[in-house]
Design a protein around this motif. Structure first.
Motif, PDB file in Angstrom:
ATOM      1  N   SER A 163      -7.285  41.537  33.181  1.00  0.00           N
ATOM      2  CA  SER A 163      -8.601  41.996  32.730  1.00  0.00           C
ATOM      3  C   SER A 163      -9.657  40.892  32.754  1.00  0.00           C
ATOM      4  CB  SER A 163      -8.494  42.565  31.312  1.00  0.00           C
ATOM      5  OG  SER A 163      -8.047  41.560  30.413  1.00  0.00           O
ATOM      6  N   GLN A 164      -9.227  39.642  32.882  1.00  0.00           N
ATOM      7  CA  GLN A 164     -10.180  38.527  32.932  1.00  0.00           C
ATOM      8  C   GLN A 164     -10.594  38.275  34.377  1.00  0.00           C
ATOM      9  OE1 GLN A 164      -8.622  35.091  30.937  1.00  0.00           O
ATOM     10  NE2 GLN A 164      -8.033  36.208  29.064  1.00  0.00           N
ATOM     11  N   ASP A 165     -11.884  38.429  34.640  1.00  0.00           N
ATOM     12  CA  ASP A 165     -12.375  38.242  36.011  1.00  0.00           C
ATOM     13  C   ASP A 165     -12.343  36.789  36.446  1.00  0.00           C
ATOM     14  OD1 ASP A 165     -14.946  40.752  35.431  1.00  0.00           O
ATOM     15  OD2 ASP A 165     -12.849  40.957  36.057  1.00  0.00           O
ATOM     16  N   LEU A 166     -12.396  35.851  35.548  1.00  0.00           N
ATOM     17  CA  LEU A 166     -12.444  34.432  35.915  1.00  0.00           C
ATOM     18  C   LEU A 166     -11.053  33.806  35.995  1.00  0.00           C
ATOM     19  CD1 LEU A 166     -15.482  33.311  33.719  1.00  0.00           C
ATOM     20  CD2 LEU A 166     -15.464  34.027  36.115  1.00  0.00           C
ATOM     21  N   LEU A 167     -10.003  34.614  35.888  1.00  0.00           N
ATOM     22  CA  LEU A 167      -8.656  34.065  35.954  1.00  0.00           C
ATOM     23  C   LEU A 167      -8.378  33.590  37.386  1.00  0.00           C
ATOM     24  CD1 LEU A 167      -5.994  33.749  34.278  1.00  0.00           C
ATOM     25  CD2 LEU A 167      -5.253  35.869  35.356  1.00  0.00           C
ATOM     26  N   PRO A 168      -8.015  32.315  37.592  1.00  0.00           N
ATOM     27  CA  PRO A 168      -7.794  31.817  38.961  1.00  0.00           C
ATOM     28  C   PRO A 168      -6.490  32.380  39.543  1.00  0.00           C
ATOM     29  CG  PRO A 168      -7.268  30.120  37.371  1.00  0.00           C
ATOM     30  CD  PRO A 168      -7.852  31.264  36.572  1.00  0.00           C
ATOM     31  N   LEU A 169      -6.590  32.882  40.761  1.00  0.00           N
ATOM     32  CA  LEU A 169      -5.406  33.424  41.427  1.00  0.00           C
ATOM     33  C   LEU A 169      -4.451  32.333  41.890  1.00  0.00           C
ATOM     34  CD1 LEU A 169      -7.022  36.245  43.585  1.00  0.00           C
ATOM     35  CD2 LEU A 169      -5.885  36.444  41.379  1.00  0.00           C
ATOM     36  N   SER A 170      -4.880  31.097  41.834  1.00  0.00           N
ATOM     37  CA  SER A 170      -4.010  30.000  42.242  1.00  0.00           C
ATOM     38  C   SER A 170      -2.844  29.807  41.286  1.00  0.00           C
ATOM     39  CB  SER A 170      -4.823  28.702  42.330  1.00  0.00           C
ATOM     40  OG  SER A 170      -5.406  28.388  41.061  1.00  0.00           O
ATOM     41  N   LEU A 171      -2.905  30.453  40.103  1.00  0.00           N
ATOM     42  CA  LEU A 171      -1.776  30.369  39.188  1.00  0.00           C
ATOM     43  C   LEU A 171      -0.556  31.137  39.711  1.00  0.00           C
ATOM     44  CD1 LEU A 171      -3.594  30.812  35.769  1.00  0.00           C
ATOM     45  CD2 LEU A 171      -2.766  28.703  36.804  1.00  0.00           C
ATOM     46  N   ILE A 172      -0.778  32.027  40.671  1.00  0.00           N
ATOM     47  CA  ILE A 172       0.329  32.795  41.247  1.00  0.00           C
ATOM     48  C   ILE A 172       0.954  31.956  42.355  1.00  0.00           C
ATOM     49  CG2 ILE A 172       0.994  34.926  42.392  1.00  0.00           C
ATOM     50  CD1 ILE A 172      -1.517  36.192  41.208  1.00  0.00           C
TER      51      ILE A 172
END
Length: 1257
Positions: free
Chosen positions: A389-398
């Protein structure tokens, strides 16, 4: 398991490839396992296998729980329930082993046991599994790790193993010894000698070792010394399987017949306490496997290769109600096993599928199974949770792998298309009961579906096109005609039966030609149209009639007999009952699903188009095999009947096409293999079926693509030593004389392709004349000769070219580089090149359309199959005396001439093409069309009986001597008795009258022929009881005299023969020109399936008959005219045939050889008056004497001479009590002596003390 009596084709398993099937492998399995998976080109795709939903299992009743695929297309060779864990092990013909866990059959492990040989037996131990192959014993852990691999001598051919204790193993096979192995040291400890040809099955109890031999014997051996203690000679042919439980041993196998080995339907059961056989158990399936399943009783499970299973008690009677059917994906069941708990049954078929049957919803394989170890799951580090739900969550954590290749999720847009879900059709019952108010319809809920739940189909089923109920009912009622009305002459024709049966049915109304139709009421008569096609191929007709062999059930022989009937008929319908009887006995026909049940045939279940195309392939292959070995043209039983091998059969010369199959690997290695085929299957252009743009494909283009097929598939490369993508092409070496094509229009896609191409061809034809396409016909003044690029000539109407895509002729040319050119041969080419120049060039052939077989879609009758056949000049010359060619429609017994364009017009809404036959021009000139009757006079000589218990004293006839052979015009008395195979199906109308839906199916059981002239007049020379393999419903003993057991070769005391043997005797008599005398011969010949010219039939039922009066029974005629009382308790065919001969003599006497019909008419009038007074009943002996009795007062001392053969023996009746036949006068061999009682021309009522002198008789 002994495979000696099974299908020999399985010994050399070589499955073909298919380009469109890509098996999907489980992600947890090794991809190298695919190296032994090959796909059948006509098999079933993995996606097409039925996915079972939840199955309701009734407690105590076995039913199918799960089915899985072990290896696609590779037959299962053995199955085994693990004795320690809840697992099922299967082995394949390719040497691959697979295990499944639990009742859900979840794949547990899969590995290769042997690279070349099949797995023949599996035995589970505590620490692993033993696998036995041809000359190898391998012990493998359940996960696939090898514990030991024991290789035996290459000359060994192992088949069975037996675990005698935890550490000792016996191994046997097709050699003269059995090995004893120690599993701890993996060494041979003992070698026991056995008799040749070895041991294939071994069992053990607490008393004996049981060894089964391929010779059909079962030996009982001592547990310590392994010496033979007892031996049972179970079967004369070979042993298939046996099992032991308690004090009973049951075995199944094959018995030797005249034509080879035949599956014996009698199970041999032995009592181990008395060491003797008890009553054999007759079962209703062909047993191939059997196991004891002791639950509450000692039940036996008997399994046939075709999938039938029957449960019965070994000491009771088999009940047909205890039969269930396993539905294998392949044609045959290859293996069968029972779990230790008796709750589960496992079946393996020839297409690599395993079927699990249980008697409870949650079965267990063993009473006490240990826990199974599974592989550890993949352990990964725990990742922190992500909040999407957080738009600013970086996808690099995946964490993702670093790659430069295209991701799998990056699917090209060209490979994806929207697939909206189509709304299902409204229930027909709702439409029927709907009432409209304005534009709104109201109908009661039929409650055929769950509330608020509607199933959707994401994919159109290919079988929808074959659904014959696709025409929805009208909302206004059921009586409205469907949208596409089938033409009347194409509808399914049925016979309406009356009290007289078929005698008053007007077949001439349906057939005004002199060609013979075929009756459709016989089971599996859907092939009538194809029988007509083969008959009107002149080389096939002649060459098949010249064939005669010694096989009891030979389709080529029976087809030749049927063709002979069609030749003799002058417009009367024939029936192929004997041909279809032989057809039903062939195991391959049953395995291919060609034998339909009566209910399925009547309701039209299944696709008739697919069925007739499979039948077309089957009949050509079967005729090719039957005629491949040409026999010396002797009689059916004659001296010197040896066989000589032939390189190819006549069918092969006519239909076979020689080909080269080239396989090119990407490494550059090329493999060429020669093969041949009897027919081709149309392969439609890829993408053209879904293409609605109207691209024009000529039929010749599609045919060339189908013949010279090119496809990409996985195949084994010897150079690469692994499976590689290969390009497989097919080149033609030699073209056939008759080109057979299966159209394969089995779905709506192929039907749309035909419809589209016909529309394109029609538009091209209209443009040819420079006009626009109109719906109405051209005016007569504007009609011009119209020629299309396909070569169709429009002579009367443009409408004739609608729905036409098929050409009447095609031209084929073999090129120098092994290529093939195919084009439509049109009338324009005929004018330009001339008919003679077509074959001037070497390798150029013109084929003309000869027949089309079409499937008629009719929702009211269930559909049918008809044929359009171009009948040649020779047939018209024989039947009508004119020379011309004409197209005809053959719809069972309906035959009607048609226009040639009607043969190629296919309205795909109701008329679908199935099979095409093209023949080379001037085909008849290439073959010898002379028919030489292969039946010789030796068929009438003495023959051996099939009955084992028949003795010479039971002989009821004397075969003809060489000097007694019948001549043209000789009289022969004939009578036949019948038994019932299927009861009559009838219904009662509302007015109380009975309407026959289907007549009873009769089978001939006894045929008697008596001499009609000469010194031995009245003595039979044929009295054959006909052995039958079909189940008899009613022996009709009161009317036939046939008793249960008379037709059984094992217990019958009669002279038992095959139907074919007796049929040949009657055929010889017909061909020689004798005249048959009998009572009701029309029905006799009909059931025997003989066509006899009318001038050779003298039927007393018509000789003593007045027009528009009732028929008179033989019993009443014999009482009235001959002073004989016959048919007292039962009928006897010898008595009836002799009486008919005497009645014919009486007819000649009363009518003065037919010269005084008026005086004979008065005699008949008196006969009918007497019959009405007597109510057509013969009086009892006490009530009234015969009208002729008073004129006959025989003397007590009457001299009667019975001459058995000229100048041989005379027996004189000197008084009422003695018969004199001095020994020095009697030179008749014992086999030819005749009881005086049966030789007397009529009974002598006053000689009650008559006795036969038994010293000579």
């Amino acid at each position: 398991m002994n495979f000696e009596g099974l299908d020999p084709g399985l010994a050399e398993f070589s499955p073909a490839m298919h380009s469109t099937l890509d098996p999907v492998l489980d992600a947890h399995l090794n991809p190298s396992l695919l190296q032994n998976v090959e796909l059948d080109p006509e098999g079933v795709a993995l996606e097409a296998l039925p996915v079972q939903e939840s199955v309701h299992i009734m407690e105590g009743v076995y039913s199918e729980l799960h089915s899985v695929v072990a290896e696609v297309g590779v037959p299962v060779s053995v199955s085994h329930f693990d004795l320690h864990e809840e697992m099922l092990w299967v082995g394949s013909h390719g040497g691959h082993a697979t295990s499944f866990f639990g009742p859900a059959l979840e794949r547990y492990s899969s590995f290769q046991v042997n690279g070349s040989d099949d797995i023949r037996q599996i035995q589970s131990l505590e620490n692993g599994i033993l696998f036995l192959t041809k000359n190898n014993l391998k012990y493998v852990a359940r996960g696939g790790l090898i514990i030991f691999d024991y290789l035996l001598d290459e000359s060994e051919d192992l088949h069975s193993l037996l675990l005698t204790d935890n550490n000792t193993l016996l191994v046997g096979g097709l050699q003269n010894h059995i090995l004893e192995l120690d599993l701890n040291t993996v060494q041979e400890t003992q070698k026991y000698a056995v008799e040749t040809p070895g041991v294939t099955i071994m069992r053990q109890t607490n008393r004996f070792f049981f060894c089964g031999h391929t010779s059909g014997k079962v030996s009982l051996r001592d547990l310590r010394s392994f010496k033979v203690e007892h031996e049972f000679d179970a079967f004369s042919g070979s042993l298939s399987d046996f099992d032991v439980h308690g004090n009973l041993l049951a075995a199944c196998g094959f018995s030797s017949r005249l034509t080879g080995l035949a599956c014996d339907r009698f199970l041999k059961v032995y009592d181990l306490r008395m060491m003797r056989a008890i009553t054999p158990l007759q079962v209703h399936v062909d047993p191939a496997f059997l196991r004891f399943i002791p639950t509450y009783t000692s039940r036996l499970a008997i399994i046939s290769q075709s999938g039938q299973c029957q449960f019965c008690e070994p000491t009771g009677l088999a009940n047909p109600a205890d039969i269930f059917h396993v539905n294998p994906v392949g044609p045959l069941l290859m293996t069968f096993d029972v779990s230790a708990s008796k709750q589960a049954l496992a079946f393996g078929d020839s297409e690599g599928c395993v079927h699990l049957w249980t008697d409870s919803p949650e079965p267990s394989f063993n009473p006490y199974s240990r826990e199974t170890e599974f592989a550890l799951p993949c352990l990964v580090d725990s990742l922190p949770p992500l909040d999407w739900s957080q738009d600013l969550l970086p996808l690099s954590l995946i964490p993702v792998p670093l790659t430069t290749d295209t991701l799998l999720s990056d699917w090209p847009a060209a490979n994806s298309a929207p697939a909206p879900r189509r709304a299902p059709p409204v229930d027909a019952e709702i439409l029927r009961t709907m009432k409209k108010v304005g534009f709104i319809g109201y109908a009661p809920n039929p409650r055929t579906r769950l509330r608020n739940q509607i199933p959707y189909r994401l994919k159109e089923s290919d079988h929808e096109f074959d659904n014959l109920s696709q025409v929805t009912e009208s909302p206004t009622g059921r009586e409205e005609e469907p949208l596409h009305t089938v033409s009347k002459k194409y509808r399914k024709v049925t016979i309406k039966y009356s009290k007289l049966g078929l005698e008053d049915f007007d077949f001439k109304h349906y057939n005004k030609t002199l060609f013979a139709g075929l009756e459709p009421h016989i089971p599996n008569a859907y092939c009538n149209c194809m029988i007509q096609v083969l008959y009107f191929l002149e080389p096939v007709r002649c060459l098949i009639q010249n064939h005669l062999c010694q096989k009891e059930f030979c389709l080529a022989c029976e087809l030749g007999f049927l063709f002979h009937m069609l030749d003799l008929s002058r417009g009367d319908p024939c029936q192929g009952s004997n041909f279809l009887r032989a057809f039903r006995t062939i195991p391959e026909a049953s395995a291919l699903g060609l034998i339909l049940a009566d209910s399925d045939e009547a309701s039209g279940k299944g696709s008739l188009a697919r069925l007739i195309q499979r039948w077309n392939r089957f009949i050509l292959t079967q005729l090719h095999q039957d005629m491949q070995e040409l026999e010396v043209p002797q009689a059916y039983r004659g001296a010197g009947g040896s066989f000589c091998s032939s390189g190819d059969s006549i069918i092969g010369q006519l239909f076979s096409c020689e080909m080269e199959n080239c396989s090119l690997c990407r490494c550059g290695s090329e493999t060429v293999r020669a093969s041949s085929t009897l027919l081709f299957t149309l392969s439609y252009p890829e993408g053209s079926i879904c293409d609605k743009t109207g691209k024009n494909y000529e039929f010749a283009q599609v045919l060339k693509r189908s013949i010279c097929l090119e496809q990409n598939t996985q195949a084994w490369c010897d150079n690469c030593e692994k499976y590689q993508p290969t390009i497989q092409t097919r080149n033609i070496r030699h073209l056939p004389d008759i080109l057979v094509i299966n159209c394969e229009v089995n779905s709506s896609k192929e039907a749309d392709f035909w419809r589209l191409q016909a529309e394109v061809a029609f538009k091209i034809a209209v443009k040819k004349i420079g006009g626009e396409m109109k719906s109405k016909e051209f005016a007569l003044a504007d009609r011009k000769e119209l020629r299309s690029s396909e070569g169709f000539l429009c002579c009367s109407s443009i409408e004739e070219l609608k729905n036409v895509w098929l050409p009447f002729s095609i031209r084929m040319k073999m090129t120098k580089n092994k290529g093939l050119d195919v084009c439509n041969w049109t009338d324009e080419h005929e004018v330009q090149w001339g008919p003679a120049r077509a074959e001037e060039e070497h390798g150029v052939y013109v084929y003309d359309l000869m027949a089309t077989v079409v499937h008629i879609l009719d929702s009211r009758t269930g559909g049918s199959l008809v044929a359009h056949i171009k009948v040649g000049e020779t047939y018209h010359q024989r039947k009508e005396g004119v020379t011309h060619q004409q197209w005809y429609l053959f719809n069972d017994f309906l035959i009607e001439p048609i226009d040639k364009y009607e043969a190629v017009q296919f309205d795909m809404n109701w008329k679908v093409p199935a099979i095409l036959y093209y023949v080379k021009r001037n085909l008849n000139s290439r073959y010898n069309l002379n028919i030489k009757n292969p039946i010789e006079a030796s068929v009438l000589l003495a023959e051996a009986s099939l009955a084992r218990k028949q003795r010479k004293t039971h002989t009821t006839f004397i075969p003809l001597m060489l000097n007694e052979m019948p001549q043209v015009g000789d009289l022969v008395g004939l009578d036949a008795e019948f038994v019932t195979l299927n009861e009559e199906e009838a219904e009662l109308r509302s007015d109380g009258t009975k309407s026959t839906i289907k007549p009873s199916q009769m089978s001939v059981a006894r045929i008697t022929c008596v001499r009609g002239q000469g010194p031995n007049e009245g003595i039979p020379f044929i009295d054959d009881y006909i052995s039958t393999q079909e189940q008899v419903v009613d022996y009709l003993t009161q009317y036939s005299g046939i008793k249960p057991g008379d037709l059984d070769a094992k217990i019958s005391s009669k002279h038992l023969t095959t139907l074919k043997s007796t049929y040949l005797k009657l055929r010889f008599l017909i061909d020689i020109g004798v005249k048959f005398v009998g009572h009701g011969l029309q029905k006799d010949f009909r059931v025997i399936n003989l066509m006899v010219p009318k001038d050779q039939v003298l039927d007393t039922v018509y000789l003593f008959h007045m027009p528009r009066k009732r028929m008179i029974s033989l019993r009443f005629l014999a009482w009235y005219f001959l002073d004989l009382k016959i048919q007292g308790e039962t009928h006897d065919s010898i008595e009836d045939a002799r009486t008919a001969l005497q009645l014919y003599r009486k007819y000649l006497e009363l009518s003065k050889n037919g010269t005084e019909p008026e005086s004979f008419h008065k005699v008949l009038k008196g006969l009918y008056e007497k019959g009405r007074k007597m109510d057509w009943r013969v009086p009892e002996p006490e009530s009234q004497t015969s009208p002729k009795r008073s004129a006959l007062v025989p003397s007590l001392f009457t001299l009667v001479s019975v001459i058995l053969s000229p100048d041989r023996c005379s027996c004189l009746l000197l008084s009422a009590g003695t018969v004199s036949c001095p020994p020095f006068q009697c030179s008749v061999p014992r086999t030819e002596r005749w009881l005086l009682k049966s030789a007397l021309p009529c009974p002598l009522p006053d000689l009650d003390l008559l006795r036969v002198y038994r010293r000579c008789y």
